[in-house]
Structure formats: C-alpha cells, structure tokens
Design a protein around this motif. Structure first.
Motif, short mmCIF file in Angstrom:
data_model
loop_
_atom_site.label_atom_id
_atom_site.label_comp_id
_atom_site.label_asym_id
_atom_site.label_seq_id
_atom_site.Cartn_x
_atom_site.Cartn_y
_atom_site.Cartn_z
N SER A 87 0.80 -1.10 -0.11
CA SER A 87 0.06 0.06 -0.11
C SER A 87 0.82 1.31 -0.01
O SER A 87 1.79 1.47 0.89
CB SER A 87 -0.91 -0.07 1.20
N ARG A 88 0.65 1.95 -1.00
CA ARG A 88 1.62 3.36 -0.90
C ARG A 88 1.43 4.24 0.20
O ARG A 88 1.90 5.09 0.70
CB ARG A 88 1.03 4.13 -2.35
N TYR A 89 0.38 3.97 1.18
CA TYR A 89 0.20 4.67 2.08
C TYR A 89 0.63 4.10 3.24
O TYR A 89 0.38 4.48 4.37
CB TYR A 89 -1.66 5.08 2.39
N SER A 112 -2.48 0.38 7.82
CA SER A 112 -3.69 1.01 8.09
C SER A 112 -3.40 0.86 9.77
O SER A 112 -4.48 1.41 10.45
CB SER A 112 -4.97 0.31 7.69
N GLY A 156 4.08 5.52 7.33
CA GLY A 156 2.65 5.26 6.81
C GLY A 156 1.99 6.65 6.96
O GLY A 156 2.36 7.71 7.65
N ALA A 157 0.61 6.62 6.54
CA ALA A 157 -0.46 7.49 6.95
C ALA A 157 -1.23 7.49 8.17
O ALA A 157 -1.93 8.53 8.58
CB ALA A 157 -1.23 7.63 5.67
#
Length: 119
Positions: A13-15, A18, A41-42
């Motif tokens: 995942s580019r982010y 989770s 990450g985000a």
C-alpha cells in the motif's frame, strides 16, 4: 513500528499499513524543533504527555494506586541512577550548573538538600 508491520503485510500500500501508530513526547530535554522522518505510513499521531495532567484526569483513587505501585517498585522498575549527587550549595556552583544545565539524557543530577549539613 511501520517496518515491522510491513514484514507481515499481505500486500503493498502506498499509504503504509492501516495500523495507527502513536508517539508521545514527554520530558522535552531538547527544546529544539521535533523532526519527524515520514517513513511510518499515513496512520499516525503525535502528542505531548505530562504526568500532572494525566494524574488529574484519572482521579485521586487511581493516582493513589499508581503511587503505591511506584513505592513498591522503587528499587526495580522505577530505579534511577544519577551522574552526580550534589548539595543545594553545590547545585548553585557555576561549574555544576554548566553540566546539569545541558539537560542531557543520561546525565541526571540528584540535588540532596541534606548533603553537606552533617545530617
């Protein structure tokens, strides 16, 4: 944290993951800017943490339980080590102030008001 999560990820995942990562800044020995390398990450957060505010939030009963735990574990979990023990008079010495005034990690000073008074 993110690197450990990436090792067990089922896909890319580019982010990033989770999973929320939270960092608390406490103590703040370094008064300079907080620099963050964005490799986590985000899903993340950063905040401050102060003991007096936390104790006020949990209330007197929970605070007393925590104080009892600290007393019980004073020589194990909560043991401290000091670079130097100084008297109140020594703490006012310019040479000592130059050292403890750096507020450096691993260079904790203990100011003992009874040191040097014959007690």
């Amino acid at each position: 944290m993110e690197a450990a999560l990436a090792r067990s990820a089922s896909g890319y995942s580019r982010y990033g993951s989770s999973t929320h990562k939270q960092v608390y800044i406490y103590g703040a020995l370094d008064a300079g800017p907080t620099l963050i390398k964005r490799s986590f990450g985000a899903a993340w957060g950063i905040g401050g943490w102060l003991l007096p505010l936390f104790l006020a939030k949990i209330g007197p009963e929970a605070e007393q339980m925590l104080r009892a735990r600290v007393v019980a574990e004073l020589k194990t979990t909560f043991a401290s080590h000091y670079t130097k023990e100084v008297s109140l008079a020594e703490a006012l010495s310019l040479d000592e102030i130059a050292v403890y005034g750096r507020r450096a990690t691993g260079e904790k000073y203990l100011i003992n008001p009874n040191k040097g008074d014959g007690a």
